[in-house]
Design a protein around this motif. Structure first.
Motif, PDB file in Angstrom:
ATOM      1  N   GLN A  26       0.834  -1.205   0.000  1.00  0.00           N
ATOM      2  CA  GLN A  26       0.000   0.000   0.000  1.00  0.00           C
ATOM      3  C   GLN A  26       0.871   1.258   0.000  1.00  0.00           C
ATOM      4  OE1 GLN A  26      -2.628   0.496   3.371  1.00  0.00           O
ATOM      5  NE2 GLN A  26      -3.841   2.020   2.313  1.00  0.00           N
ATOM      6  N   VAL A  27       2.001   1.232   0.696  1.00  0.00           N
ATOM      7  CA  VAL A  27       2.938   2.363   0.669  1.00  0.00           C
ATOM      8  C   VAL A  27       3.355   2.622  -0.776  1.00  0.00           C
ATOM      9  CG1 VAL A  27       5.232   3.181   1.371  1.00  0.00           C
ATOM     10  CG2 VAL A  27       3.793   1.964   3.024  1.00  0.00           C
ATOM     11  N   GLU A  28       3.730   1.579  -1.470  1.00  0.00           N
ATOM     12  CA  GLU A  28       4.174   1.728  -2.857  1.00  0.00           C
ATOM     13  C   GLU A  28       3.064   2.269  -3.749  1.00  0.00           C
ATOM     14  OE1 GLU A  28       5.810  -2.108  -3.945  1.00  0.00           O
ATOM     15  OE2 GLU A  28       7.735  -1.592  -3.019  1.00  0.00           O
ATOM     16  N   ARG A  29       1.866   1.750  -3.584  1.00  0.00           N
ATOM     17  CA  ARG A  29       0.747   2.223  -4.410  1.00  0.00           C
ATOM     18  C   ARG A  29       0.407   3.674  -4.118  1.00  0.00           C
ATOM     19  NH1 ARG A  29      -1.230  -2.750  -3.012  1.00  0.00           N
ATOM     20  NH2 ARG A  29      -2.693  -1.884  -1.515  1.00  0.00           N
ATOM     21  N   ARG A  30       0.349   4.037  -2.865  1.00  0.00           N
ATOM     22  CA  ARG A  30      -0.055   5.397  -2.492  1.00  0.00           C
ATOM     23  C   ARG A  30       0.999   6.439  -2.847  1.00  0.00           C
ATOM     24  NH1 ARG A  30      -3.732   5.917   1.823  1.00  0.00           N
ATOM     25  NH2 ARG A  30      -3.564   8.138   1.406  1.00  0.00           N
ATOM     26  N   LEU A  31       2.274   6.077  -2.710  1.00  0.00           N
ATOM     27  CA  LEU A  31       3.344   7.039  -2.980  1.00  0.00           C
ATOM     28  C   LEU A  31       3.892   6.921  -4.394  1.00  0.00           C
ATOM     29  CD1 LEU A  31       5.305   6.939   0.397  1.00  0.00           C
ATOM     30  CD2 LEU A  31       3.383   8.399  -0.273  1.00  0.00           C
ATOM     31  N   GLY A  32       3.574   5.849  -5.082  1.00  0.00           N
ATOM     32  CA  GLY A  32       4.065   5.666  -6.442  1.00  0.00           C
ATOM     33  C   GLY A  32       5.564   5.434  -6.498  1.00  0.00           C
ATOM     34  N   GLN A  33       6.103   4.845  -5.440  1.00  0.00           N
ATOM     35  CA  GLN A  33       7.544   4.594  -5.348  1.00  0.00           C
ATOM     36  C   GLN A  33       7.775   3.237  -4.701  1.00  0.00           C
ATOM     37  OE1 GLN A  33       8.196   7.890  -2.707  1.00  0.00           O
ATOM     38  NE2 GLN A  33       9.115   9.143  -4.307  1.00  0.00           N
ATOM     39  N   PRO A  34       8.810   2.519  -5.113  1.00  0.00           N
ATOM     40  CA  PRO A  34       9.110   1.245  -4.455  1.00  0.00           C
ATOM     41  C   PRO A  34       9.683   1.464  -3.059  1.00  0.00           C
ATOM     42  CG  PRO A  34      10.757   1.720  -6.120  1.00  0.00           C
ATOM     43  CD  PRO A  34       9.707   2.787  -6.240  1.00  0.00           C
ATOM     44  N   VAL A  35       9.289   0.604  -2.148  1.00  0.00           N
ATOM     45  CA  VAL A  35       9.869   0.619  -0.807  1.00  0.00           C
ATOM     46  C   VAL A  35      11.232  -0.059  -0.900  1.00  0.00           C
ATOM     47  CG1 VAL A  35       9.628  -0.278   1.548  1.00  0.00           C
ATOM     48  CG2 VAL A  35       7.616   0.591   0.332  1.00  0.00           C
ATOM     49  N   PRO A  36      12.283   0.586  -0.413  1.00  0.00           N
ATOM     50  CA  PRO A  36      13.610  -0.044  -0.461  1.00  0.00           C
ATOM     51  C   PRO A  36      13.603  -1.409   0.225  1.00  0.00           C
ATOM     52  CG  PRO A  36      13.790   2.257   0.155  1.00  0.00           C
ATOM     53  CD  PRO A  36      12.330   1.923   0.181  1.00  0.00           C
ATOM     54  N   ASP A  37      14.398  -2.331  -0.303  1.00  0.00           N
ATOM     55  CA  ASP A  37      14.406  -3.709   0.203  1.00  0.00           C
ATOM     56  C   ASP A  37      14.682  -3.789   1.703  1.00  0.00           C
ATOM     57  OD1 ASP A  37      13.830  -4.691  -2.320  1.00  0.00           O
ATOM     58  OD2 ASP A  37      15.935  -5.105  -2.803  1.00  0.00           O
ATOM     59  N   ALA A  38      15.675  -3.043   2.181  1.00  0.00           N
ATOM     60  CA  ALA A  38      16.009  -3.101   3.607  1.00  0.00           C
ATOM     61  C   ALA A  38      14.853  -2.598   4.460  1.00  0.00           C
ATOM     62  CB  ALA A  38      17.273  -2.288   3.892  1.00  0.00           C
ATOM     63  N   LEU A  39      14.211  -1.529   4.042  1.00  0.00           N
ATOM     64  CA  LEU A  39      13.066  -1.010   4.790  1.00  0.00           C
ATOM     65  C   LEU A  39      11.925  -2.017   4.765  1.00  0.00           C
ATOM     66  CD1 LEU A  39      11.706   1.241   6.389  1.00  0.00           C
ATOM     67  CD2 LEU A  39      11.098   2.318   4.202  1.00  0.00           C
ATOM     68  N   ARG A  40      11.689  -2.639   3.632  1.00  0.00           N
ATOM     69  CA  ARG A  40      10.640  -3.673   3.521  1.00  0.00           C
ATOM     70  C   ARG A  40      10.902  -4.796   4.521  1.00  0.00           C
ATOM     71  NH1 ARG A  40       6.690  -5.736   0.183  1.00  0.00           N
ATOM     72  NH2 ARG A  40       6.781  -3.944  -1.223  1.00  0.00           N
ATOM     73  N   ARG A  41      12.144  -5.261   4.593  1.00  0.00           N
ATOM     74  CA  ARG A  41      12.478  -6.345   5.524  1.00  0.00           C
ATOM     75  C   ARG A  41      12.290  -5.906   6.974  1.00  0.00           C
ATOM     76  NH1 ARG A  41      16.549  -6.904   1.677  1.00  0.00           N
ATOM     77  NH2 ARG A  41      18.115  -6.000   3.044  1.00  0.00           N
ATOM     78  N   LEU A  42      12.685  -4.671   7.295  1.00  0.00           N
ATOM     79  CA  LEU A  42      12.495  -4.178   8.660  1.00  0.00           C
ATOM     80  C   LEU A  42      11.005  -4.104   8.996  1.00  0.00           C
ATOM     81  CD1 LEU A  42      14.365  -1.352  10.453  1.00  0.00           C
ATOM     82  CD2 LEU A  42      11.929  -1.572  10.674  1.00  0.00           C
ATOM     83  N   LEU A  43      10.207  -3.564   8.082  1.00  0.00           N
ATOM     84  CA  LEU A  43       8.765  -3.448   8.331  1.00  0.00           C
ATOM     85  C   LEU A  43       8.108  -4.814   8.488  1.00  0.00           C
ATOM     86  CD1 LEU A  43       7.990  -0.532   5.853  1.00  0.00           C
ATOM     87  CD2 LEU A  43       7.939  -0.417   8.373  1.00  0.00           C
ATOM     88  N   HIS A  44       8.656  -5.840   7.859  1.00  0.00           N
ATOM     89  CA  HIS A  44       8.148  -7.207   8.051  1.00  0.00           C
ATOM     90  C   HIS A  44       8.404  -7.687   9.479  1.00  0.00           C
ATOM     91  CE1 HIS A  44       6.443  -8.719   4.371  1.00  0.00           C
ATOM     92  NE2 HIS A  44       7.431  -8.207   3.661  1.00  0.00           N
ATOM     93  N   GLU A  45       9.418  -7.140  10.114  1.00  0.00           N
ATOM     94  CA  GLU A  45       9.724  -7.513  11.500  1.00  0.00           C
ATOM     95  C   GLU A  45       9.013  -6.621  12.506  1.00  0.00           C
ATOM     96  OE1 GLU A  45      13.798  -8.310  12.538  1.00  0.00           O
ATOM     97  OE2 GLU A  45      14.278  -8.846  10.459  1.00  0.00           O
ATOM     98  N   ALA A  46       8.826  -5.344  12.147  1.00  0.00           N
ATOM     99  CA  ALA A  46       8.163  -4.384  13.042  1.00  0.00           C
ATOM    100  C   ALA A  46       7.615  -3.243  12.203  1.00  0.00           C
ATOM    101  CB  ALA A  46       9.144  -3.839  14.080  1.00  0.00           C
ATOM    102  N   ASP A  47       6.313  -3.026  12.306  1.00  0.00           N
ATOM    103  CA  ASP A  47       5.680  -1.943  11.544  1.00  0.00           C
ATOM    104  C   ASP A  47       5.847  -0.640  12.325  1.00  0.00           C
ATOM    105  OD1 ASP A  47       4.307  -0.475   9.703  1.00  0.00           O
ATOM    106  OD2 ASP A  47       2.337  -1.312  10.176  1.00  0.00           O
ATOM    107  N   GLY A  48       7.093  -0.208  12.406  1.00  0.00           N
ATOM    108  CA  GLY A  48       7.452   1.009  13.120  1.00  0.00           C
ATOM    109  C   GLY A  48       8.233   0.719  14.383  1.00  0.00           C
TER     110      GLY A  48
END
Length: 147
Positions: A26-48
């Motif tokens: 949803q971040v990618e769709r709303r902002l029209g930008q890919p989420v960097p891989d490292a950030l994606r992996r971190l968010l999979h462990e903790a959403d903030g």
């Protein structure tokens, strides 16, 4: 991996529940930008992740969407600052300065930049998400590491 690193660097860190693929997409769709891989992996462990004082070491998916949308849509900001369209804000220092990835095709995909809210300066402060977290922790929560 990310939770262990952050817990070691920030003794008072508070982790949210993991984000789902749909929330990150949803971040990618709303902002029209890919989420960097490292950030994606971190968010999979903790959403903030918040530090012991409540500052956003890394924002949740919802905060990333809301903050970026607000900065991009504000006519007041458009009159004061350069465009924010190429940035993906993902963290704050608790005092107004924000941390972001530059999301342009020829950009520096892993570098983390700081946006100074007083000067509108944007400069690279870390070469990766890990580097950002380590440098930020090394300054005991102060702003000297990126000035």
């Amino acid at each position: 991996m990310w939770r262990e690193l952050i817990a070691r660097l920030y003794k008072g860190a508070k982790f949210a529940a993991p984000a789902s693929d749909e929330e990150i997409d949803q971040v990618e769709r709303r902002l029209g930008q890919p989420v960097p891989d490292a950030l994606r992996r971190l968010l999979h462990e903790a959403d903030g992740v918040r530090d012991e004082y409540g500052s956003g070491l890394v924002w949740s998916t919802q905060e990333i969407i809301e903050q970026n949308a607000e900065f991009r849509a504000s006519s007041d900001f458009a009159a004061l600052y350069m465009s924010f369209d190429q940035l993906m804000f993902m963290a704050d220092n608790g005092g107004g300065d924000l941390f972001a990835y530059v999301r342009v095709p020829a950009g520096r995909p892993d570098d983390v930049f700081v946006w100074d809210h007083e000067t509108d300066e944007r400069k690279c402060v870390a070469q990766s998400l890990r580097d950002y977290l380590e440098r930020r922790a090394g300054d005991d929560g102060g702003d000297g590491w990126y000035h």
